[in-house]
Design an enzyme around this catalytic site. Structure first.
Site, mmCIF file in Angstrom:
data_model
loop_
_atom_site.group_PDB
_atom_site.id
_atom_site.type_symbol
_atom_site.label_atom_id
_atom_site.label_comp_id
_atom_site.label_asym_id
_atom_site.label_seq_id
_atom_site.Cartn_x
_atom_site.Cartn_y
_atom_site.Cartn_z
ATOM 1 N N HIS A 198 44.398 158.309 -22.302
ATOM 2 C CA HIS A 198 43.413 159.351 -22.618
ATOM 3 C C HIS A 198 43.029 159.226 -24.090
ATOM 4 C CE1 HIS A 198 41.813 163.384 -23.343
ATOM 5 N NE2 HIS A 198 41.688 163.501 -22.032
ATOM 6 N N CYS A 236 37.050 160.135 -21.084
ATOM 7 C CA CYS A 236 36.900 161.581 -21.224
ATOM 8 C C CYS A 236 35.665 161.866 -22.066
ATOM 9 C CB CYS A 236 38.148 162.180 -21.864
ATOM 10 S SG CYS A 236 37.991 163.946 -22.196
ATOM 11 N N HIS A 263 37.292 162.131 -16.995
ATOM 12 C CA HIS A 263 37.295 163.565 -17.278
ATOM 13 C C HIS A 263 35.877 163.912 -17.700
ATOM 14 C CE1 HIS A 263 41.793 164.119 -18.583
ATOM 15 N NE2 HIS A 263 41.660 163.741 -17.337
ATOM 16 N N ASP A 308 36.553 168.643 -16.318
ATOM 17 C CA ASP A 308 37.590 168.925 -17.309
ATOM 18 C C ASP A 308 37.543 170.411 -17.603
ATOM 19 O OD1 ASP A 308 39.656 168.225 -18.931
ATOM 20 O OD2 ASP A 308 38.489 167.073 -20.355
ATOM 21 N N HIS A 309 37.848 170.797 -18.801
ATOM 22 C CA HIS A 309 37.914 172.240 -19.105
ATOM 23 C C HIS A 309 36.663 172.987 -18.654
ATOM 24 C CE1 HIS A 309 40.317 170.724 -22.777
ATOM 25 N NE2 HIS A 309 40.890 170.442 -21.637
ATOM 26 N N TYR A 322 41.398 176.091 -18.007
ATOM 27 C CA TYR A 322 41.793 175.653 -16.668
ATOM 28 C C TYR A 322 41.726 176.749 -15.610
ATOM 29 C CZ TYR A 322 42.937 171.093 -18.478
ATOM 30 O OH TYR A 322 42.840 169.850 -19.032
#
Ligand code: DNO
Length: 350
Positions: A198, A236, A263, A308-309, A322
């Site tokens: 990552h 990401c 991501h 992702d978030h 999350y």
């Protein structure tokens, strides 16, 4: 692409039955959370996790993350023992059928933000990072603790680790990463496991610590240093994309068939080295999400992707970044883009 969703295990307020109701949702991204970094993950625990996910009609598609012990990142003599343990964990994961493993090589602190609940104009809240605020924070004081950080260190121990890092340059850190890869990648190959590092989040030094998975040059270096399909990245968007000079499309070109996990999230740049997370929509953030997905389809990416978030919306409370609702919207937005391009490529319309 296989749409997936991060789930923090039985303590997660988000329930698997609800995740399953998101259209097109196939996989779960999870980990074993009660084993300290550096220790071997027992097979039984991995199998229990896998079973609980399968019972809910989903599959365990990615492990995120198997943490890398600090001694490995620091290049200390004790690293070899921790690398042996890491290898045993990889073998256990593989024998349980897990074939994609996400990890990171960020010294001490995983993803860093200066606020977990900054308001957005629409009344929702999200994570944000402000460089000027960060510069004033002392990580030892405990005034900032984040959900992704390993909080098991005592203050004195943390001080010691930070002190040791003063002698570690970015070059040393990259060498230590390559040393680690040289040991684990042959095993990953043997076990058909894809390792997906990552990027650093954010992709620049925080608290004076070195960070190396930050841009296309370093990605290229680490991929070429151990030139194996098993040595890949988690692409990401939000991490790489926080740095204005990072061109996401160029990073995809550099990593290409070594992207093993995606991501997807959007951020709005609020200054140089400052940003706030937004919905996935191109109308809210600064990143070209549609072009990114299009490019991933063009290079033939067919692996796991997760929203992702997300923001906290509709009064949801839970783990910052999350929650269920905004990540579900994100998955649906992404699936819409993916389905449109897929169908168009088949010549079924346009
Ligand atoms: C943040 C996540 C990271 C990520 C690790 C991967 O929410 O993307 O915490 O899981 O850095 O090792």
């Amino acid at each position: 692409m296989e749409m997936s969703f991060r789930w923090y295990g039985n303590d997660d307020p988000v329930r698997l039955e609800h995740v399953r109701q998101i259209p097109g949702m196939k996989g779960i991204v999870s980990a074993i959370y009660d084993i300290p970094a550096g220790e071997v993950w027992p097979k039984e625990k991995i199998i229990a996790l896998k079973d609980s996910i399968e019972k809910a009609g989903l599959k365990l598609s990615v492990i995120e993350s198997v943490p890398v012990h600090e001694d490995i990142k620091l290049g200390l003599p004790s690293r070899d023992t921790y690398i042996e343990n890491y290898i045993e964990t990889l073998r256990n994961l593989s024998s349980a059928g897990v074939k994609t493993v996400c990890y990171n090589f960020m010294p001490v602190f995983d993803w860093t933000r200066t606020s977990l609940d900054t308001p957005l104009p629409d009344g929702s809240h999200s994570l944000s990072y402000d460089e000027a605020t960060l510069e004033k924070l002392d990580p030892i004081s405990g005034e900032l603790t984040l959900p992704g950080w390993d909080l098991s260190y005592q203050t004195e121990q943390l001080k010691g680790i930070l002190e040791t890092y003063k002698g570690v340059s970015e070059e040393n850190l990259l060498d230590n990463l390559i040393y680690f890869l040289e040991k684990i990648i042959p095993v990953a190959e043997e076990e058909s496991v894809l390792m997906a590092i990552h990027p650093d989040d954010p992709p620049w030094s925080v608290f004076g610590l070195p960070r190396v998975v930050t841009n296309k040059y370093n990605v290229e270096k680490m991929l070429r240093a151990v030139d194996s399909t098993s040595n890949g990245i988690t692409f990401c968007t939000g991490s790489f994309g926080a740095l204005h000079e990072n061109d996401l499309l160029q990073i995809i070109d550099v990593a290409k068939d070594r992207i093993h996990f995606v991501h997807a999230r959007n951020v709005k740049w609020t200054g140089t080295k400052s940003f706030q997370e937004t919905s996935h929509s191109i109308h809210d953030g600064s990143l070209p999400m549609v072009e990114v997905i299009k490019k991933l389809i063009e290079i033939g990416y067919n692996g796991p992707i997760r929203p992702d978030h997300g923001r906290m919306i509709w009064g949801e409370e839970g783990r910052p970044g999350y929650g269920l609702y905004d990540r579900a919207l994100g998955a649906t937005y992404l699936n819409g883009i993916i389905d449109t391009y897929r169908t168009a490529r088949k010549g079924e319309f346009i």
